[in-house]
Design an enzyme around this catalytic site. Structure first.
Site, short mmCIF file in Angstrom:
data_model
loop_
_atom_site.label_atom_id
_atom_site.label_comp_id
_atom_site.label_asym_id
_atom_site.label_seq_id
_atom_site.Cartn_x
_atom_site.Cartn_y
_atom_site.Cartn_z
NE ARG A 111 -5.98 0.04 11.75
CZ ARG A 111 -4.73 -0.18 11.32
NH1 ARG A 111 -3.79 0.73 11.50
NH2 ARG A 111 -4.42 -1.32 10.72
CE LYS A 153 -0.38 -0.18 5.04
NZ LYS A 153 -1.28 -0.32 6.20
CE1 TYR A 209 9.86 32.29 3.20
CE2 TYR A 209 9.86 29.89 3.11
CZ TYR A 209 9.70 31.12 2.48
OH TYR A 209 9.40 31.17 1.14
CG MET A 267 6.41 23.70 -0.95
SD MET A 267 5.16 24.60 -1.88
CE MET A 267 4.13 25.23 -0.55
#
Length: 367
Positions: free
Chosen positions: A135, A37, A263, A312
């Site tokens: 779950r 997956k 930043y 980013m």
């Protein structure tokens, strides 16, 4: 081969090594299911599935229908278990010959209706039991309901019954894990007695394979172990990481004492510092949690901390005292620097790191 751009190298020989190691821990009669997956834990699901088919894996598992469709479109022919199917996708599941995990009365009722509408006879399903993870899965007291509904239709047939261990890697939770195993044995046998035939039983994940041989049953499932991580330092030494994330130095800066980097000025130089900017960031899966000197990368055999806020598309590292130049290769994680170490230093786990590698990062298959 040295990197000339940001790339995730995927080593199929490492995959083969890991599969053979884990297979050696179970009886030859026990079937093996490979969990691929999330793009095969952040790598390349089709490439890995095709190699595993050559190794004669018996089954695959994915989380969602879309992932199973991608495998079928890629030419994968072995059975594919969809662990978390949604009723909106049942037609696709049937059209692509995928095997749904049936985990609730709602899902069972709606899948029977879909199978009957498609004139199916004995369409394979796996029943998911909830033995304590809480779950997904039928609770133990729902066994009579399951049996009753199965007896009323010939459109589906139980190919497997399974559950999921919550803490198979944790020796302090052995009592709880043993209780899960015992619950699974009892409920699955009750269902088998009610339906009158013997489906596959499977319970163990990677750590279950290694720590609970008494619970291997008819099939075992391995996910993280295939990719080179075994939830313990001892097992990690026996496995080889499949993915190596590499990039290069884009630019080098000489920062004077008192100047800042990035930043919000989250790194301020306490002395003259040499930094490098790398062409990947949180949009590539190196999330902000890895900034502010929480973890480091490797350049020419030396460790360099990530400084300031992760951007980013870029991260900055402190390369003071390291002999390197623009264009040099940088390794974030892989064989020589574990993803588990990289992640642990920032307070997370290898699973989260390797599955986060963005699809915009180039994948390179290493045969």
């Amino acid at each position: 081969m040295k990197a000339s751009e940001t790339v995730l190298e995927i080593d199929l020989k490492a995959l083969e090594h890991n599969y053979r190691y884990l297979a050696s821990k179970v009886n030859s009669q026990v079937k093996k299911l490979a969990v691929i997956k999330a793009f095969a834990y952040g790598s390349d699901s089709v490439a890995l599935a095709k190699r595993l088919e050559k190794l004669e894996v018996d089954y695959f598992a994915v989380a969602y229908t879309k992932e199973g469709v991608a495998l079928r479109d890629g030419g994968v022919t072995k059975p594919i278990l969809v662990l978390h199917p949604q009723s909106a996708h049942f037609q696709e599941i049937i059209d692509r010959c995928l095997t749904p995990s049936i985990y609730s009365d709602f899902v069972l009722t709606h899948f029977i209706a879909s199978a009957e509408a498609n004139n199916q006879q004995h369409y394979p399903i796996h029943l998911k039991l909830n033995t304590g993870l809480n779950r997904l899965g039928f609770d133990p007291d729902e066994a009579p309901l399951i049996i009753e509904k199965l007896q009323q239709t010939s459109s589906i047939k139980v190919d497997g019954i399974f559950s999921h261990l919550a803490a198979s890697e944790d020796p302090e939770e052995k009592e709880f894990t043993t209780s899960q195993i015992n619950t699974f044995k009892k409920v699955s046998e009750d269902i088998i007695a009610g339906i009158g035939y013997q489906p596959l039983k499977h319970l163990c994940n990677t750590s279950g394979i290694l720590n609970y041989p008494e619970a291997h049953f008819d099939m075992v499932r391995t996910g993280i172990g295939l990719y080179g991580y075994g939830n313990s330092d001892e097992i990690d030494k026996q496995l080889i990481p499949v993915g190596t994330l590499k990039t290069i130095i884009s630019q080098i800066h000489h920062i004077k004492e008192g100047e800042s980097v990035g930043y919000n000025r989250k790194f301020k130089a306490e002395k003259d510092t040499k930094t490098a900017t790398l062409p990947l960031g949180h949009a590539d899966g190196i999330n902000r949690i890895y900034g502010k000197q929480k973890t480091n990368v490797s350049i020419n055999g030396h460790l360099a901390p990530i400084i300031g806020n992760v951007c980013m598309d870029m991260i900055m590292i402190d390369i003071s005292g390291i002999n390197c130049k623009e264009g040099d290769e940088v390794i974030l994680f892989g064989k020589e620097k574990s993803a588990e170490e990289f992640a642990h230093n920032a307070g997370t786990i290898s699973y989260e790191l390797i599955t986060s590698v963005s699809q915009r990062v180039k994948r390179k298959i290493i045969e």
